[in-house]
Every structure is written in structure tokens, then in C-alpha cells.
Design a protein around this motif. Structure first.
Motif, PDB file in Angstrom:
ATOM      1  N   GLU A  45       0.837  -1.206   0.000  1.00 48.69           N
ATOM      2  CA  GLU A  45       0.000   0.000   0.000  1.00 48.69           C
ATOM      3  C   GLU A  45       0.867   1.249   0.000  1.00 48.69           C
ATOM      4  O   GLU A  45       1.986   1.262   0.506  1.00 48.69           O
ATOM      5  CB  GLU A  45      -0.892   0.005   1.249  1.00 48.69           C
ATOM      6  CG  GLU A  45      -0.086  -0.128   2.523  1.00 48.69           C
ATOM      7  CD  GLU A  45      -0.901  -0.063   3.804  1.00 48.69           C
ATOM      8  OE1 GLU A  45      -2.061   0.344   3.754  1.00 48.69           O
ATOM      9  OE2 GLU A  45      -0.347  -0.402   4.851  1.00 48.69           O
ATOM     10  N   HIS A  47       2.410   4.655   1.083  1.00 46.04           N
ATOM     11  CA  HIS A  47       2.799   5.183   2.398  1.00 46.04           C
ATOM     12  C   HIS A  47       3.265   6.629   2.234  1.00 46.04           C
ATOM     13  O   HIS A  47       4.464   6.888   2.123  1.00 46.04           O
ATOM     14  CB  HIS A  47       3.930   4.349   3.001  1.00 46.04           C
ATOM     15  CG  HIS A  47       3.482   3.151   3.778  1.00 46.04           C
ATOM     16  ND1 HIS A  47       2.992   2.020   3.185  1.00 46.04           N
ATOM     17  CD2 HIS A  47       3.449   2.901   5.113  1.00 46.04           C
ATOM     18  CE1 HIS A  47       2.683   1.129   4.118  1.00 46.04           C
ATOM     19  NE2 HIS A  47       2.951   1.634   5.303  1.00 46.04           N
ATOM     20  N   THR A  55       6.551  -1.038   2.528  1.00 52.05           N
ATOM     21  CA  THR A  55       6.980  -0.653   3.882  1.00 52.05           C
ATOM     22  C   THR A  55       6.578  -1.673   4.950  1.00 52.05           C
ATOM     23  O   THR A  55       7.413  -2.116   5.748  1.00 52.05           O
ATOM     24  CB  THR A  55       6.419   0.747   4.234  1.00 52.05           C
ATOM     25  OG1 THR A  55       7.085   1.718   3.415  1.00 52.05           O
ATOM     26  CG2 THR A  55       6.634   1.095   5.690  1.00 52.05           C
ATOM     27  N   ASP A  56       5.317  -2.067   4.973  1.00 48.91           N
ATOM     28  CA  ASP A  56       4.881  -2.982   6.039  1.00 48.91           C
ATOM     29  C   ASP A  56       5.603  -4.328   5.945  1.00 48.91           C
ATOM     30  O   ASP A  56       5.897  -4.958   6.973  1.00 48.91           O
ATOM     31  CB  ASP A  56       3.363  -3.204   5.970  1.00 48.91           C
ATOM     32  CG  ASP A  56       2.596  -1.962   6.398  1.00 48.91           C
ATOM     33  OD1 ASP A  56       3.221  -0.935   6.711  1.00 48.91           O
ATOM     34  OD2 ASP A  56       1.343  -2.025   6.400  1.00 48.91           O
ATOM     35  N   GLN A  59       9.287  -3.894   7.104  1.00 55.24           N
ATOM     36  CA  GLN A  59       9.333  -3.816   8.574  1.00 55.24           C
ATOM     37  C   GLN A  59       9.142  -5.199   9.191  1.00 55.24           C
ATOM     38  O   GLN A  59       9.860  -5.572  10.132  1.00 55.24           O
ATOM     39  CB  GLN A  59       8.264  -2.842   9.073  1.00 55.24           C
ATOM     40  CG  GLN A  59       8.597  -1.404   8.693  1.00 55.24           C
ATOM     41  CD  GLN A  59       7.497  -0.409   9.030  1.00 55.24           C
ATOM     42  OE1 GLN A  59       7.773   0.722   9.364  1.00 55.24           O
ATOM     43  NE2 GLN A  59       6.251  -0.806   8.917  1.00 55.24           N
ATOM     44  N   HIS A 171       0.287   5.933  10.047  1.00 57.14           N
ATOM     45  CA  HIS A 171       0.601   5.352   8.738  1.00 57.14           C
ATOM     46  C   HIS A 171       1.608   6.259   8.028  1.00 57.14           C
ATOM     47  O   HIS A 171       1.268   7.387   7.690  1.00 57.14           O
ATOM     48  CB  HIS A 171      -0.698   5.232   7.917  1.00 57.14           C
ATOM     49  CG  HIS A 171      -0.517   4.545   6.612  1.00 57.14           C
ATOM     50  ND1 HIS A 171      -0.281   3.193   6.502  1.00 57.14           N
ATOM     51  CD2 HIS A 171      -0.509   5.026   5.353  1.00 57.14           C
ATOM     52  CE1 HIS A 171      -0.161   2.874   5.230  1.00 57.14           C
ATOM     53  NE2 HIS A 171      -0.290   3.973   4.501  1.00 57.14           N
ATOM     54  N   GLU A 176       7.130   4.937  11.445  1.00 55.33           N
ATOM     55  CA  GLU A 176       7.452   4.121  10.262  1.00 55.33           C
ATOM     56  C   GLU A 176       8.587   4.746   9.450  1.00 55.33           C
ATOM     57  O   GLU A 176       9.443   4.030   8.917  1.00 55.33           O
ATOM     58  CB  GLU A 176       6.211   3.948   9.378  1.00 55.33           C
ATOM     59  CG  GLU A 176       5.209   2.973   9.959  1.00 55.33           C
ATOM     60  CD  GLU A 176       4.234   2.445   8.912  1.00 55.33           C
ATOM     61  OE1 GLU A 176       4.168   1.218   8.756  1.00 55.33           O
ATOM     62  OE2 GLU A 176       3.550   3.252   8.251  1.00 55.33           O
TER      63      GLU A 176
HETATM   64 ZN   LIG Z   1       2.659   0.832   7.225  1.00 50.16          ZN
END
Ligand SMILES: [Zn+2]
Length: 266
Positions: A45, A47, A55-56, A59, A171, A176
């Protein structure tokens, strides 16, 4: 060192981290009694303007791997599966190339993974969630009576020390952005490129303050897809956050690996 020794040494180094399944091999896995399997689950998604779509997932990769490394060094037999890259983003289907799978699809995938791990006699599974739209608690409830395997879920981002940040953000915010400056600095655009990450709250009080809930229409909520100001982010904050979260997750992995499933209650 003779030639055989040099080859053995090279093979040892080429074999990858034994607690990262994608890097290891049957030679290691066949003889290792893994106690805890970790399934990281992210999302794909936008960011804000400055962080990558992955990104997610990035991480999840770094935090799960570092937690497993620390646990492994304390003799906990942990294996981290590859991060699943698509999450529940049904509130963001209008955002170009955001990918969304439905919760029911997610459950179907999870159930197949649980089925095979349970069949193989893996004792314990941790669903390692890195995306707010994924919600595995109800799925754990549904799977719980059907399988021998112990199944739990954790959301690493709920385990951060918020005091490390001015405002962690929801978000692509300070937290982040700080972490991504550590994990993948080459993929983070200069913060001069980032939007402000300002979000519009619900007008209805109970939705705004919490007791009532619905998901947000992301395009209505934000101008730049971010929620949270990324400007105060620094790599130093990211490194401290990373160390802290990885240590907490590692403690949990160790305690879970050692736990007697017939004696979980005080
Ligand atoms: Zn994220």
C-alpha cells in the motif's frame, strides 16, 4: 586451513540464517525441532509520498528476523516464514496499486498454512502482524478448536515505546519513517518530498473518539495517503525503536518456545 576445511567454512557461511526459512535448507530443517514458527503478514500500500509500497513487509522482515536471531541465540528453536505481502486494504481500493485481499481470503490462506504446519507437528505458531487492516484475533478464535497447534497473534507496532517519538503516527508517520531510515534508507525519499500526513477525523463523536468503529475511507481521510507527520523522523529514533521492539518480541519467542502447552495458566 586445508581445501576441505575452506570448503566447509564456505558452506557454513553460504547456508544462511537457520531461523529464516527462505535462507535455510533441508539439511538444517530435517534435524531441527522447531518449537515456534513465525508467520509475518504485511500489506502492499501507498505510504505517503516518501515511503515504498512494501513498507509494512520490509518492517515485518527486519523485526521478525532480528527477534528470531536474538531468540535463537538463547537456544529457542524459531523459524520465520516468508512475509505474506498482501493484506486487508478494503478501505483503499481507490488508491492506485494498493492491493487488497478480503478477510475471508486471508482466513482461507491462514487456514491452509495452519493445516500443513499442524499436520507436520509444529507445536506453536505466531502470526506476526505488521498492518493495521489485518485482524487475526477472530481468526485465532475460529481456528483454535480445530487444531492441536497453539496459535497466537501479535502486532509488533503496538509494542513500540511511544515515548521515543514526538508522535509515532498511524501510517507513514514518524515511527514508520524512522524505522525505514534504518531498514531501507535508499528507498526513503527526502522528507522534503513527503506530504504532511494530516488526517481528517470523523464528524460523528463516537466514531471519532472510539466507542463506535468503522473503517476509514482512506482517500477521504488523507490527502497524501499518510496519517501522521513524518518530519521529526530520524534513523537514530528508528534504531532505538527497532532494538526495543526486537528485544520484546525475542523475549516473547523465548518464553513461548519454553512454555509447556499443558501448563499455560498460573
Ligand atoms: Zn505501514
Amino acid at each position: 586451513m586445508d581445501e576441505d576445511g575452506a570448503n566447509r567454512e564456505r558452506d557454513r557461511h553460504m547456508a544462511g540464517r537457520p531461523y529464516i526459512l527462505a535462507e535455510t535448507n533441508w539439511k538444517t530443517v530435517e534435524h531441527t525441532d522447531y518449537e515456534v514458527v513465525v508467520l509475518p503478514w504485511g500489506a502492499t500500500e501507498a505510504h505517503n509520498y516518501h515511503l515504498p509500497y512494501g513498507t509494512d513487509n520490509i518492517q515485518c522482515d527486519f523485526i521478525a528476523a532480528e527477534a528470531a536471531r536474538r531468540a535463537w541465540e538463547r537456544e529457542a528453536k524459531v523459524a520465520v516464514l516468508p512475509t505474506l505481502p498482501f493484506g486487508v486494504n478494503t478501505g483503499q481500493v481507490e488508491i492506485k496499486l494498493d492491493i487488497s485481499i478480503n478477510p475471508s481470503t486471508q482466513l482461507a490462506v491462514l487456514k491452509d498454512i495452519v493445516e500443513v504446519l499442524d499436520h507436520q507437528g509444529v507445536p506453536k505458531l505466531v502470526i506476526f502482524n505488521g498492518h493495521g487492516g489485518n485482524d487475526f484475533r477472530q481468526m485465532v478464535r475460529e481456528l483454535w478448536p480445530r487444531y492441536e497447534m497453539f496459535i497466537c497473534t501479535l502486532e509488533w507496532y503496538k509494542w513500540i515505546d511511544a515515548g521515543l517519538f514526538e508522535e509515532p503516527g498511524d501510517h507513514a508517520g514518524e515511527m514508520e519513517t524512522s524505522l525505514m531510515k534504518v531498514f531501507a534508507p535508499d528507498l526513503v525519499l527526502p522528507l522534503s518530498e513527503a506530504g504532511e500526513g494530516r488526517d481528517r477525523k470523523f464528524r460523528i463523536k463516537a466514531l471519532r473518539d472510539g466507542p463506535a468503529w468503522t473503517q476509514r475511507d482512506w482517500l477521504q481521510t488523507t490527502a497524501d495517503t499518510g496519517v501522521g507527520n513524518p518530519r521529526p523522523a530520524t534513523a537514530e529514533k528508528g534504531q532505538r525503536c527497532f532494538d526495543d521492539v526486537a528485544a520484546k518480541c525475542a523475549d516473547f519467542f523465548v518464553e513461548l518456545a519454553e512454555a509447556d502447552l499443558d501448563d499455560l495458566y498460573e
